[in-house]
Scaffold this motif. Structure first.
Motif, PDB file in Angstrom:
ATOM      1  N   ALA A 167       0.829  -1.199   0.000  1.00 16.08           N
ATOM      2  CA  ALA A 167       0.000   0.000   0.000  1.00 16.08           C
ATOM      3  C   ALA A 167       0.865   1.250   0.000  1.00 16.08           C
ATOM      4  CB  ALA A 167      -0.917  -0.005   1.222  1.00 16.08           C
ATOM      5  N   HIS A 168       0.444   2.232  -0.784  1.00 15.11           N
ATOM      6  CA  HIS A 168       1.194   3.490  -0.890  1.00 15.11           C
ATOM      7  C   HIS A 168       0.191   4.633  -0.964  1.00 15.11           C
ATOM      8  CE1 HIS A 168       4.714   5.957  -1.866  1.00 15.11           C
ATOM      9  NE2 HIS A 168       3.917   6.610  -2.688  1.00 15.11           N
ATOM     10  N   GLY A 169       0.237   5.526   0.018  1.00 18.92           N
ATOM     11  CA  GLY A 169      -0.734   6.604   0.053  1.00 18.92           C
ATOM     12  C   GLY A 169      -2.116   6.079   0.433  1.00 18.92           C
ATOM     13  N   GLU A 170      -3.115   6.896   0.173  1.00 16.75           N
ATOM     14  CA  GLU A 170      -4.471   6.535   0.576  1.00 16.75           C
ATOM     15  C   GLU A 170      -5.110   5.494  -0.325  1.00 16.75           C
ATOM     16  OE1 GLU A 170      -7.210   9.644   1.366  1.00 16.75           O
ATOM     17  OE2 GLU A 170      -5.755  10.908   2.410  1.00 16.75           O
ATOM     18  N   HIS A 171      -4.778   5.528  -1.599  1.00 18.92           N
ATOM     19  CA  HIS A 171      -5.517   4.686  -2.530  1.00 18.92           C
ATOM     20  C   HIS A 171      -4.635   3.804  -3.421  1.00 18.92           C
ATOM     21  CE1 HIS A 171      -9.005   7.004  -1.395  1.00 18.92           C
ATOM     22  NE2 HIS A 171      -8.380   8.121  -1.714  1.00 18.92           N
ATOM     23  N   GLY A 172      -3.333   4.022  -3.428  1.00 14.85           N
ATOM     24  CA  GLY A 172      -2.483   3.326  -4.384  1.00 14.85           C
ATOM     25  C   GLY A 172      -1.669   2.201  -3.781  1.00 14.85           C
ATOM     26  N   ALA A 173      -0.863   1.586  -4.621  1.00 15.14           N
ATOM     27  CA  ALA A 173       0.044   0.516  -4.188  1.00 15.14           C
ATOM     28  C   ALA A 173       1.260   0.505  -5.102  1.00 15.14           C
ATOM     29  CB  ALA A 173      -0.649  -0.838  -4.223  1.00 15.14           C
ATOM     30  N   VAL A 174       2.397   0.148  -4.522  1.00 13.64           N
ATOM     31  CA  VAL A 174       3.602  -0.104  -5.307  1.00 13.64           C
ATOM     32  C   VAL A 174       3.709  -1.612  -5.501  1.00 13.64           C
ATOM     33  CG1 VAL A 174       6.113   0.031  -5.369  1.00 13.64           C
ATOM     34  CG2 VAL A 174       4.780   1.955  -4.480  1.00 13.64           C
ATOM     35  N   VAL A 175       3.817  -2.019  -6.747  1.00 13.36           N
ATOM     36  CA  VAL A 175       3.877  -3.450  -7.058  1.00 13.36           C
ATOM     37  C   VAL A 175       5.245  -3.789  -7.628  1.00 13.36           C
ATOM     38  CG1 VAL A 175       1.400  -3.619  -7.473  1.00 13.36           C
ATOM     39  CG2 VAL A 175       2.934  -3.115  -9.397  1.00 13.36           C
ATOM     40  N   ARG A 176       5.611  -5.049  -7.453  1.00 12.71           N
ATOM     41  CA  ARG A 176       6.799  -5.585  -8.105  1.00 12.71           C
ATOM     42  C   ARG A 176       6.366  -6.758  -8.965  1.00 12.71           C
ATOM     43  NH1 ARG A 176       9.118  -2.724  -4.233  1.00 12.71           N
ATOM     44  NH2 ARG A 176      11.184  -1.880  -4.696  1.00 12.71           N
ATOM     45  N   VAL A 214       0.371   1.562  -8.845  1.00 13.09           N
ATOM     46  CA  VAL A 214      -0.985   1.289  -9.311  1.00 13.09           C
ATOM     47  C   VAL A 214      -1.946   2.222  -8.581  1.00 13.09           C
ATOM     48  CG1 VAL A 214      -2.823  -0.422  -9.509  1.00 13.09           C
ATOM     49  CG2 VAL A 214      -0.432  -1.118  -9.778  1.00 13.09           C
ATOM     50  N   ALA A 215      -2.607   3.095  -9.319  1.00 12.88           N
ATOM     51  CA  ALA A 215      -3.606   3.987  -8.728  1.00 12.88           C
ATOM     52  C   ALA A 215      -4.902   3.228  -8.486  1.00 12.88           C
ATOM     53  CB  ALA A 215      -3.853   5.178  -9.652  1.00 12.88           C
ATOM     54  N   GLY A 216      -5.600   3.592  -7.407  1.00 14.60           N
ATOM     55  CA  GLY A 216      -6.872   2.951  -7.112  1.00 14.60           C
ATOM     56  C   GLY A 216      -6.762   1.509  -6.693  1.00 14.60           C
ATOM     57  N   ALA A 217      -5.605   1.156  -6.126  1.00 13.78           N
ATOM     58  CA  ALA A 217      -5.335  -0.246  -5.812  1.00 13.78           C
ATOM     59  C   ALA A 217      -6.263  -0.827  -4.757  1.00 13.78           C
ATOM     60  CB  ALA A 217      -3.882  -0.396  -5.361  1.00 13.78           C
ATOM     61  N   ARG A 218      -6.839   0.036  -3.929  1.00  9.53           N
ATOM     62  CA  ARG A 218      -7.673  -0.475  -2.841  1.00  9.53           C
ATOM     63  C   ARG A 218      -9.147  -0.584  -3.219  1.00  9.53           C
ATOM     64  NH1 ARG A 218      -5.086   2.363   2.593  1.00  9.53           N
ATOM     65  NH2 ARG A 218      -2.924   2.308   1.892  1.00  9.53           N
ATOM     66  N   GLN A 263      11.971   7.854 -12.929  1.00 10.81           N
ATOM     67  CA  GLN A 263      10.650   7.986 -12.327  1.00 10.81           C
ATOM     68  C   GLN A 263      10.031   6.613 -12.110  1.00 10.81           C
ATOM     69  OE1 GLN A 263       7.762   9.673 -14.989  1.00 10.81           O
ATOM     70  NE2 GLN A 263       6.483  10.472 -13.329  1.00 10.81           N
ATOM     71  N   LEU A 264       9.321   6.446 -10.955  1.00  8.65           N
ATOM     72  CA  LEU A 264       8.586   5.205 -10.731  1.00  8.65           C
ATOM     73  C   LEU A 264       7.455   5.132 -11.747  1.00  8.65           C
ATOM     74  CD1 LEU A 264       8.118   2.694  -8.906  1.00  8.65           C
ATOM     75  CD2 LEU A 264       6.490   4.110  -7.622  1.00  8.65           C
ATOM     76  N   PRO A 265       7.419   4.079 -12.563  1.00  7.85           N
ATOM     77  CA  PRO A 265       6.394   4.014 -13.598  1.00  7.85           C
ATOM     78  C   PRO A 265       4.990   3.867 -13.022  1.00  7.85           C
ATOM     79  CG  PRO A 265       8.181   2.453 -14.022  1.00  7.85           C
ATOM     80  CD  PRO A 265       8.359   2.954 -12.628  1.00  7.85           C
ATOM     81  N   SER A 266       4.024   4.371 -13.757  1.00  5.50           N
ATOM     82  CA  SER A 266       2.632   4.052 -13.484  1.00  5.50           C
ATOM     83  C   SER A 266       2.343   2.688 -14.108  1.00  5.50           C
ATOM     84  CB  SER A 266       1.703   5.105 -14.097  1.00  5.50           C
ATOM     85  OG  SER A 266       1.907   6.361 -13.479  1.00  5.50           O
ATOM     86  N   ALA A 267       1.563   1.883 -13.406  1.00  7.42           N
ATOM     87  CA  ALA A 267       1.291   0.523 -13.881  1.00  7.42           C
ATOM     88  C   ALA A 267      -0.200   0.302 -14.037  1.00  7.42           C
ATOM     89  CB  ALA A 267       1.878  -0.500 -12.915  1.00  7.42           C
ATOM     90  N   ARG A 268      -0.557  -0.299 -15.157  1.00  5.55           N
ATOM     91  CA  ARG A 268      -1.928  -0.749 -15.381  1.00  5.55           C
ATOM     92  C   ARG A 268      -1.874  -2.262 -15.534  1.00  5.55           C
ATOM     93  NH1 ARG A 268      -4.453   2.478 -20.262  1.00  5.55           N
ATOM     94  NH2 ARG A 268      -6.261   1.238 -19.608  1.00  5.55           N
ATOM     95  N   LEU A 269      -2.725  -2.959 -14.772  1.00  4.34           N
ATOM     96  CA  LEU A 269      -2.679  -4.416 -14.736  1.00  4.34           C
ATOM     97  C   LEU A 269      -4.034  -5.005 -15.100  1.00  4.34           C
ATOM     98  CD1 LEU A 269      -0.793  -4.921 -11.336  1.00  4.34           C
ATOM     99  CD2 LEU A 269       0.198  -4.554 -13.612  1.00  4.34           C
TER     100      LEU A 269
END
Length: 204
Positions: A14-23, A36-40, A65-71
């Motif tokens: 989890a990162h911030g209120e709504h996102g997540a950092v994924v590997r 990933v935005a809106g991860a929660r 820059q940390l990339p934005s990810a769409r999964l």
């Protein structure tokens, strides 16, 4: 920077209120991180399960820059998270991969082996069968990252000998791949090994 590739989700934090950092582990780009935005949200929560296979798109304006990810979900491991042994196995191999591999270096053999061991955990008829796949995966990772040559377990190795092999490999993993306390993942392995030890040699 733009990457579009099939990937195995190895970690989500989890990162911030709504996102997540994924590997994510990809065959051609190795381990890559993304935001990933809106991860929660309800849509993405089932996608962000370690062990899932996804179609990933990562984009960033600069390499620093940390990339934005769409999964997009391709294969879910979620149905097996309710099984204690399978859940521990998935948790360990994905944790090991996320914390032991350097980012941005391709390891196609490890990518293929991780996909195979996850399939074994989810579909092998017994835990004793996929325990060998876990031991073989650990041995491959130790070798590929450059900490010596570890032999994979033979198919006819007795259960007690396989447990002893896993104990020996654990020492090597703790000493080399997971020696940095900031990247500690041995707790996940301890849970798995403890559950293996509860298996009768002639059962499971």
């Amino acid at each position: 920077m733009l990457i579009r590739a099939p990937a195995i989700l190895c970690a989500a934090r989890a990162h911030g209120e709504h996102g997540a950092v994924v590997r994510l582990l990809t065959a051609d780009h190795g381990l890559v991180a993304g935001y990933v935005a809106g991860a929660r949200g309800r849509t993405l929560r089932p996608v962000l399960i370690p062990g899932n296979c996804v179609a990933a798109e990562l984009s960033a304006r600069t390499m620093s820059q940390l990339p934005s990810a769409r999964l997009e979900l391709v294969t879910s491991r979620g149905p097996w998270l309710g099984e204690p042994l399978a859940s521990a196995g998935i948790g360990w191999v994905t944790t090991l991969t996320a914390r032991a591999l350097p980012e941005g270096q391709p390891f196609p053999a490890i990518h293929g082996a991780l996909e195979a061991v996850l399939d074994a955990i989810c579909h092998a008829p017994s835990a004793r069968g996929w325990a060998r796949a876990v031991a073989a995966y650990e041995a491959l990772l130790i070798q590929e990252v450059g900490y010596g040559h570890a032999q994979p377990p033979p198919a006819d190795e007795p259960w007690e000998s396989l447990l002893a092999r896993l104990e020996r490999q654990g020492l090597s993993l703790a000493k080399h791949l997971l020696a940095d306390p900031r990247r500690d993942g041995m707790a996940a392995r301890a849970i798995l090994i403890e559950r293996f030890k509860r298996i009768d040699g002639g059962a499971a």
